[in-house]
Scaffold this active site. Structure first.
Site, short mmCIF file in Angstrom:
data_model
loop_
_atom_site.label_atom_id
_atom_site.label_comp_id
_atom_site.label_asym_id
_atom_site.label_seq_id
_atom_site.Cartn_x
_atom_site.Cartn_y
_atom_site.Cartn_z
N ASN A 175 7.35 19.50 -10.60
CA ASN A 175 6.31 19.36 -9.67
C ASN A 175 5.07 20.06 -10.01
O ASN A 175 5.50 21.29 -10.24
CB ASN A 175 6.70 19.49 -8.14
N GLU A 176 3.98 19.48 -10.10
CA GLU A 176 2.65 20.39 -10.28
C GLU A 176 2.92 21.48 -11.43
O GLU A 176 2.78 22.59 -11.22
CB GLU A 176 2.19 20.96 -9.13
N GLU A 308 1.78 12.46 -4.45
CA GLU A 308 1.18 13.15 -3.52
C GLU A 308 -0.21 12.60 -3.26
O GLU A 308 -0.92 12.60 -4.03
CB GLU A 308 1.19 14.69 -3.83
O1 AHR Z 1 2.32 18.78 -0.10
C1 AHR Z 1 2.02 20.19 0.06
C2 AHR Z 1 1.94 20.71 -1.37
O2 AHR Z 1 0.75 20.34 -2.13
C3 AHR Z 1 3.27 20.51 -2.35
O3 AHR Z 1 4.13 21.24 -2.10
C4 AHR Z 1 2.49 20.59 -3.68
O4 AHR Z 1 3.10 19.75 -4.66
C5 AHR Z 1 0.94 20.32 -3.51
O5 AHR Z 1 0.13 21.14 -3.87
#
Ligand code: AHR
Length: 508
Positions: A175-176, A308
């Protein structure tokens, strides 16, 4: 005086299927999303099934929640799944360093999440740890969840009380990765994504759809690097992509900057318009990332997963800044409708999307009162409810004529957003009036099939920041819309200022 906007729709020209998975959700171990939101524990006075809140399950089933992403977010790259299995009282604790620096007791782990998905009737989307995990750890997790025979991980699952394997269709690789997921360079992550994907195996009949952590906003270099790392995509038009199948994209909408995002309520009309213009940016981002993807993937084998998206405001006063708790107003509802329109338009490439996040965090569907446990459905929830007719329907192009615009920052914001779909003998048209102040009339110019009936719903309120609360559960809730009548070319629809309207058509 406002001009009359026309929306031309060819009802006999269905396009790509709008996957129901663009109506997906996201639940992270963050603030009160899991704990207090989904999970109250078996001994709670709040009605629950095996510790999971019954009212939350019921509300999400009512909008046909198609999938749920878990356990993060940034938390996913700190999460070690073995800490969340076995007897709850002996599970190790950990620090949730991203979100409030609180101690996580791992009461909600793999079995609880899979139980939740089964109660919801939703497909699990598990986000695996690339940032601080290992290839073996991720590989074992897939085996634990999905293998049927007496393999070591299947035996461990059985010892923990689950005989049959689960079905897990969606698997996230990190993730990211450009940020909280390891601060990696695109080239570095692309190699890791190939490696991790290789060891996330298909066990038995469980076919994984592997999603590599993708770009932030307009980082086209990240998308391009991931696309370059695929095995030859141009070769066999009927073949599938490998070693992973999709790349993700994250984009959040706010009225200000990351250091001062603007407040969820009490905002100005100018902030309303800035927010709408920023929400519209999703359209541009999808177009730009898809253009890069098309260059490498002419047969569109690789999916784009917006796992997201949503609004991100300053936290509510008096709440833990690390818990990202915010109110949800009519403005959030219109941000949602604008995004969903964009996903419908890009149905041929956007295969899934996950609004952040489902309960009590960011642009939530549901807010729960920490003291009384009361449940509140937000205006965003109602947009999802009004749009269930688009799930797995064929997208219809909507050609808008004479749309007024408003200059916002350096862009022209169209004041109407629209999308449509058809499924058999019904069609659904979604219409957003983004104008904060002015009612307008829209003509639906409906061509290609006979329209033999219609019904309509409207979501609006007097104040731009109207929202629901335990004291006023229905301050913003959809009602039947009487403002739709015949027109020589189809139907004429009243769109009140700052409103969302859906028109369901019966076709012959
Ligand atoms: O949704 C909140 C955060 O936003 C998540 O954990 C991250 O992936 C993003 O920066």
């Amino acid at each position: 005086m406002t001009t009359t906007t026309t929306a031309v729709i060819d009802l006999d020209l269905p396009g790509a299927t709008i996957s129901r998975h663009v109506y997906g959700h996201f639940a992270e171990h963050l603030g009160r999303c899991i704990y207090g939101g989904f999970w109250v524990g078996e001994d709670s006075p709040v009605a629950n099934v095996r510790g999971i809140r019954s009212d939350v399950v019921e509300a999400l089933r009512a909008i046909s929640i198609p999938n749920l992403r878990w356990p993060g977010g940034c938390f996913a790259d700190d999460y070690h799944w073995r800490d969340g299995i076995g007897p709850r009282e002996s599970r190790p604790r950990m620090v949730n360093s991203h979100w409030g620096d609180v101690v996580e007791d791992n009461a909600f782990g793999t079995h609880e999440f899979m139980d939740l998905c089964e109660l919801l009737g939703a497909d699990p989307y598990v986000s695996g740890n690339v940032g601080s995990g290992s290839v073996a750890e991720m590989s074992d997790w897939v085996e634990y969840l999905t293998r049927a025979d007496d393999s070591p991980m299947a035996a461990l699952r059985r010892a923990n009380g689950r005989e049959k394997p689960w079905r897990v269709p969606f698997w996230g690789l990190g993730n990211e990765a450009w940020g909280c997921g390891g601060n990696l360079r695109a080239e570095q992550f692309a190699s890791l994504a190939r490696q991790y994907a290789t060891y996330c195996r298909n066990h038995g009949g469980n076919l994984l759809y592997r999603i590599a952590a993708g770009a932030n906003e307009a980082d086209l270099h990240w998308t391009e690097t991931l696309m370059r790392s695929f095995d030859d995509l141009a070769a066999d038009p009927a073949g599938s992509a490998g070693p992973f199948q999709a790349v993700s994209l994250h984009y959040y909408t706010m009225a200000g900057s990351w250091s001062d995002k603007g407040d969820a309520t009490g905002f100005s009309t100018d902030e309303w318009y800035v927010t709408m213009a920023r929400a519209r940016r999703m359209e541009e981002l999808l177009t730009r990332h898809s253009t890069v993807m098309d260059r490498y993937d002419p047969h569109r084998k690789v999916g784009l997963v917006v796992d997201e998206w949503g609004t991100w405001w300053n936290v509510e006063k008096g709440t833990n800044p690390g818990f990202l708790y915010q109110q949800n107003t009519l403005r959030d509802a219109l941000v949602a409708s604008v995004h969903l329109d964009a996903f419908h338009r890009h149905a041929e490439r956007v295969v899934m999307a996950n609004i952040a996040q489902t309960v009590n965090v960011l642009q939530a569907m549901i807010l729960t009162d920490p003291d009384t446990g009361a449940l509140v459905l937000t205006p965003t929830y109602h947009v999802f409810a009004m749009n269930t007719g688009h799930h797995d329907a064929a997208a219809l192009a909507v050609h808008l004529r004479d749309v007024e615009t408003r200059a916002v920052d350096a862009t022209e914001l169209p004041l109407v957003s629209a999308s449509a779909s058809v499924k058999g003998d019904t069609a659904l048209v979604s219409l957003s009036n983004l104008d904060a102040e002015t009612d307008r009339t829209l003509v639906l110019d409906l061509r290609g099939r006979d329209v033999v009936g219609h019904t309509a719903r409207v979501l609006t309120a007097t104040a731009l920041d109207a929202h629901n609360s335990p004291e006023q559960l229905d301050a913003v809730a959809p009602t039947d819309h009487a403002g739709v009548g015949p027109h020589p070319r189809g139907l004429e629809v009243d769109l009140p200022a700052h409103s969302y309207v859906t028109v369901a058509l019966e076709l012959r």
